[in-house]
Design a protein around this motif. Structure first.
Motif, PDB file in Angstrom:
ATOM      1  N   LEU A  57       0.653  -0.997   0.249  1.00  0.00           N
ATOM      2  CA  LEU A  57       0.080   0.181   0.096  1.00  0.00           C
ATOM      3  C   LEU A  57       1.134   1.107   0.380  1.00  0.00           C
ATOM      4  O   LEU A  57       2.015   1.272   0.914  1.00  0.00           O
ATOM      5  CB  LEU A  57      -0.600  -0.063   1.128  1.00  0.00           C
ATOM      6  N   ASN A  58       0.331   1.700  -0.581  1.00  0.00           N
ATOM      7  CA  ASN A  58       0.890   3.438  -0.276  1.00  0.00           C
ATOM      8  C   ASN A  58       1.312   4.312   0.576  1.00  0.00           C
ATOM      9  O   ASN A  58      -0.413   3.976   1.170  1.00  0.00           O
ATOM     10  CB  ASN A  58       1.053   4.607  -1.954  1.00  0.00           C
ATOM     11  N   GLY A  59       2.180   5.085   1.142  1.00  0.00           N
ATOM     12  CA  GLY A  59       1.501   5.828   2.183  1.00  0.00           C
ATOM     13  C   GLY A  59       0.678   6.745   1.625  1.00  0.00           C
ATOM     14  O   GLY A  59       1.437   7.302   0.438  1.00  0.00           O
ATOM     15  N   ILE A  60       0.699   8.727   2.781  1.00  0.00           N
ATOM     16  CA  ILE A  60       0.771  10.300   2.622  1.00  0.00           C
ATOM     17  C   ILE A  60       2.168  10.455   2.771  1.00  0.00           C
ATOM     18  O   ILE A  60       2.147  10.161   3.988  1.00  0.00           O
ATOM     19  CB  ILE A  60      -0.863  10.088   2.590  1.00  0.00           C
ATOM     20  N   ASP A  61       1.798  11.615   2.490  1.00  0.00           N
ATOM     21  CA  ASP A  61       3.115  13.038   3.050  1.00  0.00           C
ATOM     22  C   ASP A  61       1.674  13.589   4.220  1.00  0.00           C
ATOM     23  O   ASP A  61       1.373  14.076   4.276  1.00  0.00           O
ATOM     24  CB  ASP A  61       3.446  13.506   2.884  1.00  0.00           C
ATOM     25  N   ILE A  62       2.664  12.481   5.666  1.00  0.00           N
ATOM     26  CA  ILE A  62       1.649  13.220   6.756  1.00  0.00           C
ATOM     27  C   ILE A  62       2.203  14.990   7.767  1.00  0.00           C
ATOM     28  O   ILE A  62       1.430  15.071   8.267  1.00  0.00           O
ATOM     29  CB  ILE A  62       2.553  12.243   7.943  1.00  0.00           C
ATOM     30  N   ILE A  63       3.473  15.407   6.869  1.00  0.00           N
ATOM     31  CA  ILE A  63       3.870  16.705   6.809  1.00  0.00           C
ATOM     32  C   ILE A  63       3.304  17.589   5.995  1.00  0.00           C
ATOM     33  O   ILE A  63       2.543  18.700   7.305  1.00  0.00           O
ATOM     34  CB  ILE A  63       5.406  16.694   6.734  1.00  0.00           C
ATOM     35  N   VAL A  64       2.892  17.692   4.984  1.00  0.00           N
ATOM     36  CA  VAL A  64       2.219  18.210   4.710  1.00  0.00           C
ATOM     37  C   VAL A  64       0.466  18.278   4.295  1.00  0.00           C
ATOM     38  O   VAL A  64      -0.067  19.070   4.833  1.00  0.00           O
ATOM     39  CB  VAL A  64       2.266  18.492   2.696  1.00  0.00           C
ATOM     40  N   ASN A  65       0.404  16.932   4.413  1.00  0.00           N
ATOM     41  CA  ASN A  65      -1.701  16.541   5.071  1.00  0.00           C
ATOM     42  C   ASN A  65      -1.409  16.391   7.022  1.00  0.00           C
ATOM     43  O   ASN A  65      -1.987  15.837   7.327  1.00  0.00           O
ATOM     44  CB  ASN A  65      -1.217  15.191   4.388  1.00  0.00           C
ATOM     45  N   ASP A  66      -1.490  17.930   7.256  1.00  0.00           N
ATOM     46  CA  ASP A  66      -1.326  17.795   9.062  1.00  0.00           C
ATOM     47  C   ASP A  66      -2.399  18.406   8.924  1.00  0.00           C
ATOM     48  O   ASP A  66      -2.038  19.855   8.904  1.00  0.00           O
ATOM     49  CB  ASP A  66       0.286  17.902   8.982  1.00  0.00           C
ATOM     50  N   PRO A  67      -3.963  18.267   9.306  1.00  0.00           N
ATOM     51  CA  PRO A  67      -4.928  19.369   9.902  1.00  0.00           C
ATOM     52  C   PRO A  67      -4.309  20.324  11.679  1.00  0.00           C
ATOM     53  O   PRO A  67      -4.570  21.635  11.507  1.00  0.00           O
ATOM     54  CB  PRO A  67      -5.850  18.692  10.153  1.00  0.00           C
ATOM     55  N   ALA A  68      -2.757  19.833  11.742  1.00  0.00           N
ATOM     56  CA  ALA A  68      -2.713  20.665  12.957  1.00  0.00           C
ATOM     57  C   ALA A  68      -1.344  21.977  12.419  1.00  0.00           C
ATOM     58  O   ALA A  68      -1.540  22.900  13.168  1.00  0.00           O
ATOM     59  CB  ALA A  68      -1.813  19.492  13.292  1.00  0.00           C
ATOM     60  N   THR A  69      -1.382  22.116  11.244  1.00  0.00           N
ATOM     61  CA  THR A  69      -0.303  22.317  10.828  1.00  0.00           C
ATOM     62  C   THR A  69      -0.291  23.558   9.354  1.00  0.00           C
ATOM     63  O   THR A  69       0.373  24.067   8.779  1.00  0.00           O
ATOM     64  CB  THR A  69       1.327  22.048  10.378  1.00  0.00           C
ATOM     65  N   ASP A  70      -1.922  22.754   8.755  1.00  0.00           N
ATOM     66  CA  ASP A  70      -1.730  22.542   7.606  1.00  0.00           C
ATOM     67  C   ASP A  70      -2.659  24.539   7.485  1.00  0.00           C
ATOM     68  O   ASP A  70      -3.020  25.154   7.760  1.00  0.00           O
ATOM     69  CB  ASP A  70      -3.130  22.517   6.361  1.00  0.00           C
ATOM     70  N   TYR A 114      -6.764  21.767  13.343  1.00  0.00           N
ATOM     71  CA  TYR A 114      -6.987  21.199  14.079  1.00  0.00           C
ATOM     72  C   TYR A 114      -6.120  19.858  14.793  1.00  0.00           C
ATOM     73  O   TYR A 114      -5.393  19.402  13.889  1.00  0.00           O
ATOM     74  CB  TYR A 114      -8.243  20.539  14.249  1.00  0.00           C
ATOM     75  N   ASP A 115      -6.133  19.202  15.725  1.00  0.00           N
ATOM     76  CA  ASP A 115      -6.041  17.597  15.459  1.00  0.00           C
ATOM     77  C   ASP A 115      -6.779  16.409  16.334  1.00  0.00           C
ATOM     78  O   ASP A 115      -8.350  17.215  16.255  1.00  0.00           O
ATOM     79  CB  ASP A 115      -4.579  17.495  16.607  1.00  0.00           C
ATOM     80  N   VAL A 116      -6.521  15.836  16.567  1.00  0.00           N
ATOM     81  CA  VAL A 116      -7.487  14.233  16.858  1.00  0.00           C
ATOM     82  C   VAL A 116      -8.240  15.091  18.237  1.00  0.00           C
ATOM     83  O   VAL A 116      -9.455  14.364  18.690  1.00  0.00           O
ATOM     84  CB  VAL A 116      -6.806  12.844  16.527  1.00  0.00           C
ATOM     85  N   ASN A 117      -7.722  15.596  18.912  1.00  0.00           N
ATOM     86  CA  ASN A 117      -7.984  15.729  20.143  1.00  0.00           C
ATOM     87  C   ASN A 117      -9.366  17.571  19.964  1.00  0.00           C
ATOM     88  O   ASN A 117      -9.828  17.553  20.910  1.00  0.00           O
ATOM     89  CB  ASN A 117      -7.041  16.024  21.246  1.00  0.00           C
ATOM     90  N   THR A 118      -8.599  18.118  19.102  1.00  0.00           N
ATOM     91  CA  THR A 118      -9.548  19.249  19.061  1.00  0.00           C
ATOM     92  C   THR A 118     -10.548  19.289  17.773  1.00  0.00           C
ATOM     93  O   THR A 118     -10.560  20.558  16.880  1.00  0.00           O
ATOM     94  CB  THR A 118      -8.385  20.517  18.770  1.00  0.00           C
ATOM     95  N   VAL A 119     -10.368  18.141  17.077  1.00  0.00           N
ATOM     96  CA  VAL A 119     -11.553  18.025  15.826  1.00  0.00           C
ATOM     97  C   VAL A 119     -12.131  19.158  16.077  1.00  0.00           C
ATOM     98  O   VAL A 119     -12.946  19.765  14.881  1.00  0.00           O
ATOM     99  CB  VAL A 119     -11.513  16.667  15.351  1.00  0.00           C
ATOM    100  N   GLN A 120     -14.014  18.604  17.033  1.00  0.00           N
ATOM    101  CA  GLN A 120     -14.726  19.114  17.183  1.00  0.00           C
ATOM    102  C   GLN A 120     -14.747  20.655  17.027  1.00  0.00           C
ATOM    103  O   GLN A 120     -15.695  21.386  17.038  1.00  0.00           O
ATOM    104  CB  GLN A 120     -15.134  19.168  18.432  1.00  0.00           C
ATOM    105  N   ASP A 121     -13.872  21.412  17.497  1.00  0.00           N
ATOM    106  CA  ASP A 121     -13.616  22.867  17.419  1.00  0.00           C
ATOM    107  C   ASP A 121     -13.468  23.712  16.392  1.00  0.00           C
ATOM    108  O   ASP A 121     -13.167  23.996  15.712  1.00  0.00           O
ATOM    109  CB  ASP A 121     -12.362  23.475  18.845  1.00  0.00           C
ATOM    110  N   GLY A 122     -12.643  22.207  15.489  1.00  0.00           N
ATOM    111  CA  GLY A 122     -11.095  23.132  14.249  1.00  0.00           C
ATOM    112  C   GLY A 122     -12.317  23.447  13.130  1.00  0.00           C
ATOM    113  O   GLY A 122     -12.566  23.969  12.231  1.00  0.00           O
ATOM    114  N   LYS A 123     -12.864  21.963  12.988  1.00  0.00           N
ATOM    115  CA  LYS A 123     -13.694  21.494  11.482  1.00  0.00           C
ATOM    116  C   LYS A 123     -14.521  22.219  11.598  1.00  0.00           C
ATOM    117  O   LYS A 123     -14.569  22.879  10.299  1.00  0.00           O
ATOM    118  CB  LYS A 123     -13.562  20.170  12.340  1.00  0.00           C
TER     119      LYS A 123
END
Length: 420
Positions: A190-203, A210-219
């Motif tokens: 399976l291919n992977g993705i670039d988790i640095i470019v595709n990071d909602p915490a820093t994009d 947001y991250d997994v703990n703040t998704v309900q606030d940022g999304k």
């Protein structure tokens, strides 16, 4: 770039000169091959002399080793554009000491594109005489991919399911018989993705990080900003996004047949992509007839694509076939729930929702009613905010980095080179 040398590359009845350059980044040495006659062009593919261009490049990848101290254990060839590297290695270089222990892996990203040409290309352009033409001959054509399947030590695809699917005539585009003969070589990673470019915490493209703990606030902030950009209603409806090529292969005929039903059941639709005129016209017309409910961007916009990944609630990929697919993995990283057809990498990466487990919704048959059924399931669960939040976190916690695929490739390389 550091210049190394120019050298002549024999292709067919003439030679072309090639420039060799090197660069080092993060401790990795990169080699660059330059030939402006073949490659200083406005695009990558689709030129009348593609067969000659990539025959040259495949040969140059081997010729350059005469001018470096580097001897690879494994050469990994990707798709038909570098397929002849494996063929040339076995025909013209294997007897030389520097090349005698090199192994080859041929990776199929999409078996539909095989590098098919008339048989006359073999001797005149590729420099492969009648004695060896059988290596590439297939169904009355010169088939570059067939040559690599014959000569590579190992064949990989970009997902385990796709490795099995291409043994079936429905998926193989004519190569299933040959691949069944060579099945002992075949594997899927399976291919992977670039988790640095595709990071909602820093994009930086997002209205809120947001991250997994703040998704309900940022999304919700990202969703609001995306809807404003498209001039769409802010009424709390679930938003279904698609970032895709607008071609039938991506299952858009299914979307077209149920689009009105989706809108009637309260789902909003946002699409970014370009492709076949018929689909572009359909979605533009859909947006015109449903202002505030449908947003369409025809073309490619990397920033907007990231905003759709983050701002959508649901991400739809109903592909006829999908060797791996990256969009569903990016969507999950952004907490957007995928609805996919169970094919190729979509099947390998999306686990169907069931009583709090899973990462998305799937359907098996290539059927618009089946797709609509699971979309209604997704829309129903969306109304249960507690369950939907759990599902978002399940998706965001999945590891789609290159860490595991890299280990699998290293294990493959070590196995075929005898270094495991």
């Amino acid at each position: 770039l550091n210049y190394v040398t120019n050298f002549s590359v024999p292709v067919g009845w003439r030679s072309q000169y090639c420039g060799l350059f090197t660069a080092v980044r993060d401790g990795v040495t990169f080699y660059f091959l330059d030939n402006e006659y073949y490659f200083k062009r406005s695009g990558l593919y689709g030129f009348y002399d593609d067969g000659e261009r990539f025959a040259f490049f495949s040969r140059a990848c081997l010729e350059m080793l005469f001018y470096t101290d580097f001897v690879p254990d494994v050469i990994n060839c990707n798709d038909w554009q570098t397929a002849l590297t494996s063929v040339y290695l076995n025909l013209y270089y294997r007897h030389l000491d520097k090349f005698s222990r090199i192994k080859t892996v041929f990776t199929i990203h999409n078996i539909q594109y095989q590098g098919k040409y008339g048989l006359d290309i073999l001797e005149d352009t590729c420099g492969i005489g009648n004695r060896d033409a059988h290596i590439l001959e297939y169904d009355g054509c010169a088939n570059f991919m067939k040559g690599a399947i014959e000569t590579a030590d190992k064949i990989s695809t970009v997902s385990p399911t796709y490795a099995q699917e291409i043994l079936n005539p429905w998926f193989s585009h004519g190569l299933d018989g040959l691949l069944r003969q060579k099945q002992y070589k075949l594997c899927g990673i399976l291919n992977g993705i670039d988790i640095i470019v595709n990071d909602p915490a820093t994009d930086p493209a997002l209205a809120a990080n947001y991250d997994v703990n703040t998704v309900q606030d940022g999304k919700p902030i990202c969703k609001k900003a995306m809807l404003e950009q498209f001039g769409m209603d802010q009424d709390g409806s679930p938003v279904m996004g698609m970032v895709t090529r607008l071609v039938g292969h991506k299952g858009l005929d299914l979307v077209r047949s149920v689009a009105e039903g989706l809108l009637q059941q309260g789902i909003q639709l946002v699409i970014l992509g370009s492709g076949e005129h018929g689909y572009e016209a359909f979605f533009n017309d859909l947006a015109y007839r449903h202002p505030g409910r449908v947003g369409v961007y025809i073309g490619f916009n990397a920033t907007l694509a990231q905003q759709i990944y983050a701002g959508s609630d649901i991400f739809l990929m109903p592909s006829k076939s999908e060797p791996c697919g990256l969009s569903q993995m990016i969507a999950m990283r952004y907490g957007t729930i995928p609805v996919v057809r169970e094919t190729g990498g979509l099947k390998d990466t999306v686990q169907p929702y069931w009583e709090g487990t899973g990462t998305g919704f799937t359907f098996t048959n290539y059927n618009a009613d089946d797709m609509l059924y699971v979309l209604r399931e997704a829309e129903s669960l969306y109304q249960d905010k507690v369950s939907w939040k759990k599902l978002m976190k399940n998706a965001m916690n999945k590891d789609f980095s290159w860490n595991l695929p890299a280990k699998e490739y290293i294990a493959l390389y070590e196995k075929i080179s005898g270094k495991e």
